[in-house]
Scaffold this active site. Structure first.
Site, mmCIF file in Angstrom:
data_model
loop_
_atom_site.group_PDB
_atom_site.id
_atom_site.type_symbol
_atom_site.label_atom_id
_atom_site.label_comp_id
_atom_site.label_asym_id
_atom_site.label_seq_id
_atom_site.Cartn_x
_atom_site.Cartn_y
_atom_site.Cartn_z
ATOM 1 N N TYR A 146 10.904 10.368 31.146
ATOM 2 C CA TYR A 146 12.004 9.488 31.529
ATOM 3 C C TYR A 146 11.776 8.091 30.978
ATOM 4 C CZ TYR A 146 14.878 6.533 34.543
ATOM 5 O OH TYR A 146 15.754 5.587 35.013
ATOM 6 N N ASP A 155 6.306 14.774 37.555
ATOM 7 C CA ASP A 155 7.678 14.423 37.896
ATOM 8 C C ASP A 155 8.467 15.728 37.936
ATOM 9 O OD1 ASP A 155 10.396 13.711 37.868
ATOM 10 O OD2 ASP A 155 9.985 11.830 36.830
ATOM 11 N N ARG A 157 10.398 -2.206 57.844
ATOM 12 C CA ARG A 157 9.821 -2.083 56.510
ATOM 13 C C ARG A 157 8.645 -1.115 56.491
ATOM 14 N NH1 ARG A 157 6.026 -5.234 54.010
ATOM 15 N NH2 ARG A 157 6.274 -6.895 55.556
#
Length: 389
Positions: free
Chosen positions: A99, A187, A48
């Site tokens: 988005y 983005d 992880r």
């Protein structure tokens, strides 16, 4: 890597970055590290926290963008990691047609009192900076100075935006937001690191949905952040580890494999998009078209100045409102009616059908232009545009 004076082209870097060390007998491609547990004493001890296959992808994307990259389980995993670094209450100015997942997340968190946000037309530089001035908190910082990330608020940009393809003035907005004490996120999903490098304009973090053009085959969910600020990279790494938004090794490997062909895929898709946008703009059933590659587009000159190309996304409105647009989509035979974008196949959909996108023009169609032959795509568009409604 290059012994000459000229730096390697980004298309070349996309092929070569993230490879294993060059030595006799070494594999050309990085391995898929399918293990959650590692022996004590090495750089990685648990799956992880890190993975060699993530590292290869991160080295490649970071090298292309000019910073340090982190891979996440999805684009939204990357987006939310950035927002989760904000103090409470956070302050965000965001593109009004950003988005939908980004805006839905902001609405959800704002509804629980953790932040305030304002939407703007990022193509309007003055109005965007005015919104920043009204929402920002914290003293202005001298040029080049670094404060606590997010303490003065975030300006969240897309350029071009999704789906109206508005183009933000990155130079002016980054400088203006920084002068107000805000950090800037871009983005870069639509442009990809081959067409635009926001960190070179001074942006603090770049976000990608690696699902789209980077992986490029509609078979991977993956997100990425990139920053040149070491302390911000560490903040995001901690968020990824604590929240568990980690990609699978196989997904990371597939995204890296997709990156190897990004330049040639983008070249073909962009050429198709430019030609189809030109034809669509002259079609009698098309009422408005959005594509910065057209000289008539409001963002054309700005995109030409700050991008290496205009991309492979085209949006357009058709006559007949929502019913007319739905009739076009239903009549398609080659182009796929589906959401998402950036794959080898062309996708077309009416965006306002989605919850959260109701403010968009009802007849707006978003077109992710793929790699098919341009005449085949045009034949399908022509017959679909002739469908009764």
């Amino acid at each position: 890597m290059n012994e000459g004076d000229r730096p390697l082209d980004p298309a070349t870097l996309a092929v070569h970055l993230g490879r294993p060390p060059a030595r006799s007998g070494a594999p050309v491609n990085p391995p898929v590290a399918m293990s959650t547990t590692f022996r004590v004493g090495g750089a990685i001890e648990y799956g992880r926290v890190d993975n060699e296959t993530w590292g290869a992808l991160e080295a490649a994307i970071g090298g292309l963008e000019g910073g340090r990259a982190l891979a996440f389980a999805s684009g939204m995993g990357a987006v939310t990691a950035v927002f989760e670094t904000l103090p409470t209450p956070g302050r965000v100015v965001v593109a009004g047609d950003a988005y939908v997942g980004t805006r839905e997340y902001l609405s959800d968190v704002a509804g629980r009192g953790r932040l305030r946000f304002r939407t703007v037309d990022v193509a309007d530089t003055d109005a965007t900076l005015q919104a920043c001035a009204e929402l920002a908190e914290g003293p202005a910082r001298p040029s080049g100075a670094r404060g606590q990330f997010g303490a003065g608020g975030l300006l969240w940009l897309e350029s071009p935006t999704n789906p109206l393809l508005a183009v933000a003035d990155l130079d002016a907005l980054v400088a203006g937001a920084h002068a107000l004490g805000m950090d800037v996120i871009v983005d870069n999903t639509f442009a990809t690191p081959l067409l635009q490098r926001p960190l070179s304009f001074g942006a603090d973090v770049v976000v990608h949905s690696g699902t789209k053009f980077i992986a490029g085959h509609s078979d991977v969910l993956l997100g990425l952040t990139v920053t040149a600020r070491d302390e911000v990279h560490e903040l995001l790494r901690i968020r990824r580890t604590l929240h568990g938004a980690i990609p699978g090794p196989w997904e990371a490997w597939l995204a890296l494999r997709g990156l190897r062909t990004l330049a040639v895929r983008l070249e073909r898709a962009e050429a198709n998009a430019a030609e189809l946008a030109r034809r669509l703009s002259a079609h009698p059933r098309v009422e408005r078209i959005y594509y910065p590659g057209l000289p008539s587009d409001a963002g054309h000159e700005r995109a030409r100045a700050q991008m290496a190309g205009f991309g492979a996304m085209v949006s357009f409105e058709v006559a007949g409102g929502a019913a007319g647009a739905d009739a076009v989509v239903a009549a398609l035979s080659l182009i796929t009616p589906a959401t998402s974008l950036g794959g080898v196949e062309s996708l077309l959909e009416r965006r306002a059908r989605h919850p959260g996108e109701e403010a968009l023009p009802a007849a707006l169609l978003r077109f992710s232009v793929g790699l098919e032959h341009v005449e085949d795509l045009w034949d399908d568009l022509e017959q679909a545009l002739a469908a009764p409604f």
